[in-house]
Design a protein around this motif. Sequence first.
Motif, short mmCIF file in Angstrom:
data_model
loop_
_atom_site.label_atom_id
_atom_site.label_comp_id
_atom_site.label_asym_id
_atom_site.label_seq_id
_atom_site.Cartn_x
_atom_site.Cartn_y
_atom_site.Cartn_z
N VAL A 235 2.71 -21.01 30.08
CA VAL A 235 3.71 -22.24 30.36
C VAL A 235 2.91 -23.62 29.86
O VAL A 235 1.89 -23.50 29.27
N ALA A 236 3.44 -24.75 30.11
CA ALA A 236 3.15 -25.99 29.42
C ALA A 236 1.55 -26.38 30.14
O ALA A 236 0.87 -26.98 29.38
N SER A 237 1.48 -26.27 31.28
CA SER A 237 0.32 -26.53 31.83
C SER A 237 -0.71 -25.76 31.67
O SER A 237 -0.85 -24.47 31.64
N GLN A 238 -1.96 -26.36 31.13
CA GLN A 238 -3.12 -25.72 30.82
C GLN A 238 -3.85 -24.94 31.81
O GLN A 238 -4.60 -24.23 31.61
N THR A 239 -3.67 -25.55 32.99
CA THR A 239 -4.48 -24.89 34.13
C THR A 239 -3.76 -23.78 34.85
O THR A 239 -4.12 -23.31 35.62
N ALA A 240 -2.60 -23.44 34.46
CA ALA A 240 -1.51 -22.62 35.12
C ALA A 240 -2.04 -20.98 34.43
O ALA A 240 -2.51 -20.75 33.33
N PRO A 241 -2.07 -19.97 35.26
CA PRO A 241 -2.27 -18.62 34.69
C PRO A 241 -1.28 -18.13 33.70
O PRO A 241 -0.27 -18.87 33.65
N ALA A 242 -1.62 -16.92 33.02
CA ALA A 242 -0.81 -16.47 31.83
C ALA A 242 -0.29 -15.00 32.52
O ALA A 242 -1.07 -14.50 33.48
N LEU A 243 0.61 -14.50 31.93
CA LEU A 243 0.82 -13.21 32.18
C LEU A 243 0.82 -12.26 30.93
O LEU A 243 1.02 -12.57 29.80
N MET A 244 -0.13 -11.30 30.97
CA MET A 244 -0.66 -10.42 29.92
C MET A 244 -0.06 -9.20 30.01
O MET A 244 0.03 -8.35 31.14
N ALA A 245 0.43 -8.75 28.99
CA ALA A 245 1.10 -7.26 29.00
C ALA A 245 0.50 -6.33 27.75
O ALA A 245 0.36 -7.20 26.63
N ARG A 246 0.16 -5.20 27.88
CA ARG A 246 -0.23 -4.33 26.66
C ARG A 246 0.75 -3.86 26.13
O ARG A 246 1.84 -3.89 26.56
N HIS A 247 0.47 -3.58 24.76
CA HIS A 247 1.55 -2.96 23.73
C HIS A 247 2.25 -1.68 24.26
O HIS A 247 3.49 -1.70 23.66
N ASP A 248 1.73 -0.98 25.07
CA ASP A 248 2.53 0.07 25.67
C ASP A 248 3.23 -0.11 26.81
O ASP A 248 3.88 0.80 27.35
N SER A 249 3.39 -1.17 27.32
CA SER A 249 4.14 -1.59 28.49
C SER A 249 5.50 -1.81 28.30
O SER A 249 6.00 -2.09 27.05
N PHE A 250 6.40 -1.59 29.28
CA PHE A 250 7.88 -1.81 29.10
C PHE A 250 8.09 -3.35 28.83
O PHE A 250 8.96 -3.59 28.05
N PHE A 251 7.35 -3.91 29.54
CA PHE A 251 7.80 -5.65 29.28
C PHE A 251 7.34 -5.94 27.95
O PHE A 251 8.14 -6.71 27.03
N TYR A 252 6.19 -5.51 27.32
CA TYR A 252 5.88 -5.63 25.72
C TYR A 252 7.00 -5.40 24.83
O TYR A 252 7.65 -5.83 23.98
N LYS A 253 7.35 -3.99 25.23
CA LYS A 253 8.41 -3.22 24.44
C LYS A 253 9.86 -4.00 24.33
O LYS A 253 10.55 -4.40 23.65
N SER A 254 10.08 -4.50 25.67
CA SER A 254 11.39 -5.39 25.80
C SER A 254 11.38 -6.71 25.00
O SER A 254 12.36 -6.98 24.59
N ILE A 255 10.36 -7.20 25.04
CA ILE A 255 10.08 -8.66 24.58
C ILE A 255 10.32 -8.36 23.14
O ILE A 255 10.91 -9.20 22.21
N LYS A 256 9.57 -7.37 22.36
CA LYS A 256 9.70 -6.87 21.02
C LYS A 256 11.11 -6.64 20.65
O LYS A 256 11.66 -7.05 19.55
N ASP A 257 11.98 -5.98 21.45
CA ASP A 257 13.13 -5.83 20.98
C ASP A 257 13.97 -7.16 20.97
O ASP A 257 15.06 -7.38 20.08
N GLU A 258 13.70 -7.90 22.04
CA GLU A 258 14.53 -9.09 21.80
C GLU A 258 14.14 -10.08 20.58
O GLU A 258 14.86 -10.71 20.22
N PHE A 259 12.83 -10.03 20.06
CA PHE A 259 12.76 -10.79 18.99
C PHE A 259 13.37 -10.13 17.79
O PHE A 259 13.96 -10.71 16.94
N GLU A 260 13.47 -8.86 17.60
CA GLU A 260 14.19 -8.14 16.76
C GLU A 260 15.57 -8.44 16.60
O GLU A 260 16.30 -8.33 15.59
N SER A 261 16.17 -8.70 17.81
CA SER A 261 17.70 -8.93 17.94
C SER A 261 17.94 -10.32 18.07
O SER A 261 19.15 -10.56 18.19
N ALA A 262 16.98 -11.15 17.82
CA ALA A 262 17.35 -12.79 18.14
C ALA A 262 18.32 -13.28 17.21
O ALA A 262 19.11 -14.15 17.21
N ALA A 263 18.19 -12.69 15.73
CA ALA A 263 18.85 -13.10 14.72
C ALA A 263 20.36 -13.03 15.28
O ALA A 263 21.24 -13.89 14.26
N HIS A 264 20.73 -12.30 15.96
CA HIS A 264 22.23 -12.29 16.39
C HIS A 264 22.55 -13.25 17.21
O HIS A 264 22.19 -13.19 18.34
#
Length: 332
Positions: A235-264
């Motif tokens: 997020v915008a704040s430099q002191t806030a934590p981040a969320l990390m997801a590995r490439h084999d996680s459901f979250f990573y794959k879902s975000i990747k799908d969003e990137f690929e379909s964003a052109a629509h």
Amino acid sequence: MSNKGFVAETIALAKADPAGAVTGLAGVVGVGVALMDLFTPFELPADVPDEVFLFGLSTFLLSVYGASRLRRIRDKEERLRDDRHDLLLGQIAQLVEEAELRQVPSGEINTLLVAELSSTSGWWFRGGSGRWFSRTVLPALAERKVPQPVSIQILDPRDKHLCARYASYRSQQRDPADIRDNESDPRAIQTDLLACILSARVHASHSRINEDIVLLRTYSPMRIDMGSSMLLATVASQTAPALMARHDSFFYKSIKDEFESAAHGHAVLRSNFDDRRIPRPKDMTAESARAVLEGYEVIVGEEQPTSLLSGFARAEDLNFEDIYRKAFCVDA
């Protein structure tokens, strides 16, 4: 404890502490001799202390041995507890390290991003303006000798109200030390957006980067930086934590799908500018920056393409000197 177990433990303790074992043995012998002298016809030689003194001395020796034995047993148990504790901590650390999705402290974010950038074979970015992406990620990928797919999803710089809303959000959410003087000015956000687009086109024209750029119609507080093996959501704040997801996680794959379909449904940029006429970053000027950006057209579905430099982003209202300086850290 069984007699067999007691004997085995006693032998082990004796090996570990021979002096203590001798003390205990002397105590046992002394007590036995004193009791024999006291309750049986057996008589101690005249030069041996009487049974009361011998019994007292032997009892003292046994107490010393007993205390030593208890201390060693406690030390052994504490070592076992420490070993079990260390093993448990190690298992917990391994689970956290291998977790598909976990929270990352703010102090570790940059280290993870730099590590991912050093080994990734492409980058996927979604965010408000992309300053770190254009200044750090693109130059690093431009040095690679193999193709680098790059997906960029940023706000539409032609949308005045969108830029204004995001500028307001940034000025409120960023830490005081990180707020620029013009942080709440939509033109500052617009400059960052156009600088990101310019940086992508210039670096791609002189490298193996293959970029696609989508202009979003809304903004999210969460920024996505995704490499080949993981993604970080910040997020915008430099002191806030981040969320990390590995490439084999459901979250990573879902975000990747969003990137690929964003052109629509979103605007997509297409450049008609001749790459051979694009200067290298160190040779860019305000005039060449304007020419590169004017070469972009915006495509939305089946609609007729329009110019990137239109609406709130009319060329007459832009400071191209500021744009190219922001794109290539000339002002840094």
